[in-house]
Enzyme design. Structure first.
Site, PDB file in Angstrom:
ATOM      1  N   LYS A  36      14.240 -74.322   6.737  1.00 41.73           N
ATOM      2  CA  LYS A  36      14.218 -74.388   8.202  1.00 41.73           C
ATOM      3  C   LYS A  36      15.451 -75.143   8.697  1.00 41.73           C
ATOM      4  O   LYS A  36      15.848 -76.147   8.107  1.00 41.73           O
ATOM      5  CB  LYS A  36      12.941 -75.114   8.642  1.00 41.73           C
TER       6      LYS A  36
ATOM      7  N   SER B 146       6.915 -73.653  15.497  1.00 46.61           N
ATOM      8  CA  SER B 146       8.334 -73.462  15.623  1.00 46.61           C
ATOM      9  C   SER B 146       8.994 -72.834  14.401  1.00 46.61           C
ATOM     10  O   SER B 146      10.077 -72.266  14.495  1.00 46.61           O
ATOM     11  CB  SER B 146       8.999 -74.816  15.902  1.00 46.61           C
TER      12      SER B 146
ATOM     13  N   SER C  24       3.594 -76.306  13.278  1.00 48.17           N
ATOM     14  CA  SER C  24       4.762 -75.432  13.085  1.00 48.17           C
ATOM     15  C   SER C  24       4.919 -74.822  11.705  1.00 48.17           C
ATOM     16  O   SER C  24       5.748 -73.928  11.511  1.00 48.17           O
ATOM     17  CB  SER C  24       6.038 -76.190  13.435  1.00 48.17           C
TER      18      SER C  24
HETATM   19  N1  GLN Z   1       3.900 -75.699  18.759  1.00 48.74           N
HETATM   20  C1  GLN Z   1       3.814 -77.131  18.801  1.00 48.74           C
HETATM   21  C2  GLN Z   1       4.745 -77.681  19.845  1.00 48.74           C
HETATM   22  O1  GLN Z   1       5.328 -76.910  20.509  1.00 48.74           O
HETATM   23  C3  GLN Z   1       4.087 -77.689  17.434  1.00 48.74           C
HETATM   24  C4  GLN Z   1       5.516 -77.848  17.116  1.00 48.74           C
HETATM   25  C5  GLN Z   1       5.764 -78.347  15.739  1.00 48.74           C
HETATM   26  O2  GLN Z   1       4.862 -78.470  14.915  1.00 48.74           O
HETATM   27  N2  GLN Z   1       7.016 -78.658  15.467  1.00 48.74           N
HETATM   28  O3  GLN Z   1       4.893 -78.854  19.998  1.00 48.74           O
END
Ligand code: GLN
Length: 506
Positions: A80, A155, A179
């Site tokens: 990532k 994400s 994410s």
């Molecule tokens: N979707 C969640 C957010 O927007 C989690 C993001 C993440 O785990 N980095 O904060």
């Protein structure tokens, strides 16, 4: 296309050790696949083709010279774009860091290299890991390989999509609110958020430091465990890293035995708002675990309903502080540096131009939640809610070994559907956020395809802190039973479509 792209990491490792496959061949197959399919999927922001091939050749030479190598040596992997990598750009999905090449490797990246894994490139993500669809990436969204009109989750949508597109057998993700697990859920792959402190955050671009946790992404439970074992373990460079032995996740994944295990179904994580196919596949998976010898009980966690609102106070508060470092002075984008602006104006212009709308929303929200007049009402109450969530977990784990729920309320939604509705976007993490708030380990495993749309459903398992092995025990049991039922692993449905279309072209 050669077969290695469809193989598991464990099978690749076996063939590499046996000398029937070289790392160069495996790496080349992945790179060719990326070349042919990533124009559609857009899982990668950066592919280090030449460097990956030369890394692979170096591993092949070390193996040929008789050197003892780690179990995943020579296996290709994607990382990532939130992890610092020397020699490769690290953008975190943001214009703010476009073109930045870090001067050091994240601990996770260093461990991959020391274990001989071959890094193919950096995967797409929502900007600074804020989002559930990759649509907040400054470089365009990733598409879900099951249906290119749908989101791959976020994400870490790039890390999940590259697995489902057979572009890489393994990937690294990071999970602050879901994410790793939510993208795994909507792409039919495996994603694990280890216990907070289990894997070093050193060199992971910080989003919300008390929640961020790196973890493995894979197509099989054993592959995720093998990668977990490489990534995890104490690191003095991360002050929250746990100095304790890593649970034996590989043995647990190989055992996959749930006989006598007590599994708690979380009452609050089902019902209204959950797609019928998600509920159906979830219940079938629970029944499969019962048939495999687990004891199933219902467990109420009444404060889980506070997790999402409390997360959207604590996370932005930490975001507003962490992202203050992007001040256009030390690295990253600098706008207006023409001698006619003050340093403060350059900072304002650069942050205005470099951050996208969602990042700005969260910085503003967090700054507000931390402001002196509101600190107790917002940040303070959210911390109290966090304690109540931890107590729910403690009470539950006093009577059950693991908790289970769907990983996300719906299957992959269409690209664009929720971009103008942040609240709907945030709902995608309803089931995953409690484990970030409490810091316990949690994972998403494939549970089949929803009958109404034919898209993957994820099954979430939550275990107490430092009991990450239990995730793999349950995941492997589920994988075994469901694979027998389907006659093949879930992703073979996609690989099969692929082989048919290749046959059609031939
Ligand atoms: N979707 C969640 C957010 O927007 C989690 C993001 C993440 O785990 N980095 O904060």
């Amino acid at each position: 296309m050669s077969e290695p792209i469809f193989a598991s990491a464990a099978d690749l490792a076996r063939d590499l050790a046996a000398g029937t496959l070289s790392s160069e061949e495996a790496t080349r197959a992945c790179l060719e696949r990326i070349e042919s399919s990533d124009g559609d999927v857009h899982a990668f922001l950066h592919v280090r083709a030449d460097e990956a091939l030369s890394d692979a050749r170096a591993i092949d030479q070390r193996r040929a010279s008789g050197e003892a190598l780690g179990p995943l040596a020579g296996v290709p992997i994607a990382v990532k774009d939130a992890f610092c990598t020397t020699g490769s750009p690290t953008t975190c999905g943001s214009r703010m860091l476009e073109g930045w090449v870090p001067p050091y490797d994240a601990t996770v990246v260093r461990r991959l290299k020391e274990a001989g894994l071959v890094i193919l490139g950096k995967t797409n993500m929502d900007e600074f890991a804020m989002g559930s669809s990759t649509e907040n990436s400054a470089f365009g969204p990733t598409r879900n390989p099951w249906d290119l009109t749908r989101i791959p989750g976020g994400s870490g949508g790039g890390s999940a999509a590259c697995l489902a597109a057979f572009e890489a057998p393994l990937a690294v993700g990071s999970d602050t609110g879901g994410s790793i697990r939510q993208p795994a859920s909507v792409t039919g792959t495996v994603g694990v958020k280890p216990t907070y402190g289990g894997v070093s955050r050193y060199g992971l671009v910080a989003m919300a430091s008390s929640l961020d946790q790196p973890g493995p992404c894979a197509r099989t439970v054993l592959d995720a465990a093998l990668l977990h074992a490489v990534m995890a373990g104490h690191d003095p460079s991360d002050s929250t890293s746990i100095d304790a032995p890593v649970p034996d996740v590989v043995a647990a994944a190989r055992a996959g035995d749930v006989a006598g295990m007590r599994i708690g179904v979380v009452t609050e994580l089902s019902g209204e708002g959950y797609a019928p196919g998600v509920e159906q596949r979830f219940q079938e998976a629970v029944a499969a675990l019962a048939a495999a010898g687990a004891e199933i009980v219902e467990v109420s966690c009444p404060h889980f309903s506070l997790a999402l609102p409390a997360y959207y106070l604590i996370m932005p508060s930490e975001v507003s502080s962490n992202l203050a470092r992007f001040d256009a002075m030390r690295y990253g984008l600098r706008v207006g540096d023409d001698g006619s602006h003050s340093a403060e104006q350059v900072m304002r212009l650069s942050r205005g131009a470099g951050f996208g709308a969602e990042v700005k929303r969260r910085v503003i929200l967090g700054t507000y939640a931390l402001s002196s007049g509101y600190y107790d009402a917002y940040y303070g109450s959210a911390q109290k809610a966090r304690t109540l969530i931890i107590e729910d977990f403690d009470r539950a784990f006093a009577t059950v070994d693991v908790l289970v729920s769907p990983s996300t309320p719906t299957t992959a939604f269409p690209l664009g559907e929720r971009t103008n509705d942040p609240m709907a976007m945030y709902q995608a993490d309803l089931c995953t956020i409690p484990s970030n708030m409490a810091g316990n380990s949690s994972a998403s495993f494939p549970a089949g395809l929803a009958p109404e749309d034919g898209l993957p459903v994820g099954f979430q398992v939550m275990a107490p802190p430092l009991c990450d092995d239990r995730l793999y025990r349950v995941g492997a049991a589920l994988e075994r039973v469901l694979t027998e039922r389907w006659g093949a692993p879930l992703l073979d449905a996609l690989a099969g479509r692929d082989r048919l279309s290749e046959g059609g072209r031939a």
